[in-house]
Enzyme design. Structure first.
Site, PDB file in Angstrom:
ATOM      1  N   GLU A   1       0.846  -1.186   0.000  1.00 53.62           N
ATOM      2  CA  GLU A   1       0.000   0.000   0.000  1.00 53.62           C
ATOM      3  C   GLU A   1       0.884   1.239   0.000  1.00 53.62           C
ATOM      4  OE1 GLU A   1      -3.584   2.046   2.694  1.00 53.62           O
ATOM      5  OE2 GLU A   1      -2.344   0.443   3.543  1.00 53.62           O
TER       6      GLU A   1
ATOM      7  N   GLU B   1      -9.292   9.312   6.046  1.00 48.21           N
ATOM      8  CA  GLU B   1      -9.282   8.413   7.193  1.00 48.21           C
ATOM      9  C   GLU B   1      -9.557   9.258   8.436  1.00 48.21           C
ATOM     10  OE1 GLU B   1      -6.373   4.693   6.194  1.00 48.21           O
ATOM     11  OE2 GLU B   1      -5.423   6.479   7.017  1.00 48.21           O
TER      12      GLU B   1
END
Length: 378
Positions: free
Chosen positions: A150, A233
């Protein structure tokens, strides 16, 4: 873990009769509200927008527009030393079996010529969150489950949160300077590029970050790009955060691997180079460490192409590097500039880093030479 509704349904984790505000695979032609935990829809005939409330049972809602989405309700919260509560986002590619319409992903990195991207955010105060551009890669053409790599581009960070792992130095990528973090969350490896201040909009080639990650030894050109996502997030709050617009393409062609032979440079005579080298460990554990090396041109002339040589203490062996081509023979280390950091004007500096194995206690090299000239220690 960032999961989709379709993945949960396939795994039998949704109760019978679960209500979804927007049916998975639907299309948002006008503003559409999604409050279901893993609800999603498509926009523009190309992108998927997902609520993706994976870290809390509290309510979260997003309003999907024709070009992006905004968070309209955010009831959950999480400690800032742990994981966020969700990742509402828009993406292209495949995420937990949910693939965007007409996507050409997964595709091998070596077959990508460019990946032009553009993002515009709306930020708010009084919340704790990051605005992240996520790039997912895997050794296989994976369309479901967790990928092994990621890449996170943090375009804004609010509060005391921090990326996974630890900082390993700074890098210049896609025309900006980033603090680079590296680590693992237990499921996948993560390299994060953190902007020093909020970036409300950004147009770039996502391949710049993929190539930098490859040059650090984290992936190879045979790996597959599976999806690219942009969103938030949140740890606490977040109402009003929005992706105003998002554009991402992946053009196939050729992305040649880095040459195994370092680029040839012509070092100036030793008397013409004046330099200072600062060497510091950024993380040391029982059998390894990461180090950051900063080179500063303290002379009066521009350095065009540099080669730094030094000896590592016994028991230290470089395993991967970034922002330089680093080779080792015995204890002797040679670090050469890469394409974007070979020119140092008077007073300018650059840095590179590496990870190494460690047998015994850590100690730093005793001396450094730049293009044959001994450098002062910083």
């Amino acid at each position: 873990m960032k999961r989709s509704l379709r993945a949960l349904a396939a795994a039998g984790l949704l109760a019978a009769g679960s209500i979804v505000a927007v049916a998975l695979g639907g299309t948002a032609s006008a503003d559409t509200q999604i409050c279901e935990q893993y609800g999603s829809t498509t926009i523009g005939g190309k992108y998927v927008v997902q609520n993706n409330r994976w870290g809390t049972s509290a309510q979260q809602c997003i309003n999907v527009t024709s070009t992006g989405f905004s968070i309209t309700r955010a009831d959950g919260s999480a400690p800032t030393n742990g994981a966020p509560v969700s990742y509402p986002s828009i993406f292209v590619g495949c995420h937990y079996t949910n693939c965007s319409p007409g996507t050409n992903l997964p595709v091998q990195v070596k077959n990508i010529s460019s990946a032009p991207a553009s993002i515009s955010y709306n930020y708010v105060g009084g919340a704790i969150y990051d605005a992240a551009y996520d790039i997912w890669l895997d050794p296989s053409p994976k369309r479901d489950g967790v990928n092994q790599m990621e890449i996170m581009i943090w375009l804004n960070r609010q509060g005391s949160i921090q990326p996974i792992g630890s900082p390993v130095g700074n890098a210049s990528v896609a025309g900006r300077t980033w603090e680079v973090w590296r680590g693992s969350n237990g499921s996948n490896n993560v390299i994060s590029y953190v902007a020093p201040s909020a970036v409300p909009s950004f147009s770039f080639d996502a391949m710049a970050f993929i190539n930098d990650t490859r040059n650090r030894g984290a992936i190879t050109n045979d790996w597959y790009l599976t999806s690219i996502q942009a969103g938030f997030e949140p740890w606490q709050g977040g109402v009003g955060l929005a992706v105003n617009s998002f554009s991402q393409s992946v053009n196939t062609g050729s992305n040649p691997p880095p040459t195994s032979t370092p680029p040839t440079t012509t070092p100036p005579p030793s008397g013409n180079t004046a330099c200072t080298v600062t060497y510091r460990s950024t993380n040391v554990w029982n059998n390894g460490f990461t180090a950051e090396v900063t080179i500063k041109n303290t002379g009066a002339s521009t350095i065009n192409g540099w080669t730094l040589t030094y000896n590592l203490p016994s028991g230290q062996n470089v395993t991967s590097a970034w922002n330089a081509t680093v080779t080792q023979s015995g204890s002797a280390v040679t670090a050469r500039n890469v394409a974007y950091n070979g020119t140092l004007s008077p007073g300018a500096s650059t840095n590179f880093g590496y990870q190494a194995t460690l047998n015994g206690s850590f100690s730093a090299p005793s001396s450094f030479a730049l293009n044959g000239a001994t450098c002062a220690r910083g």
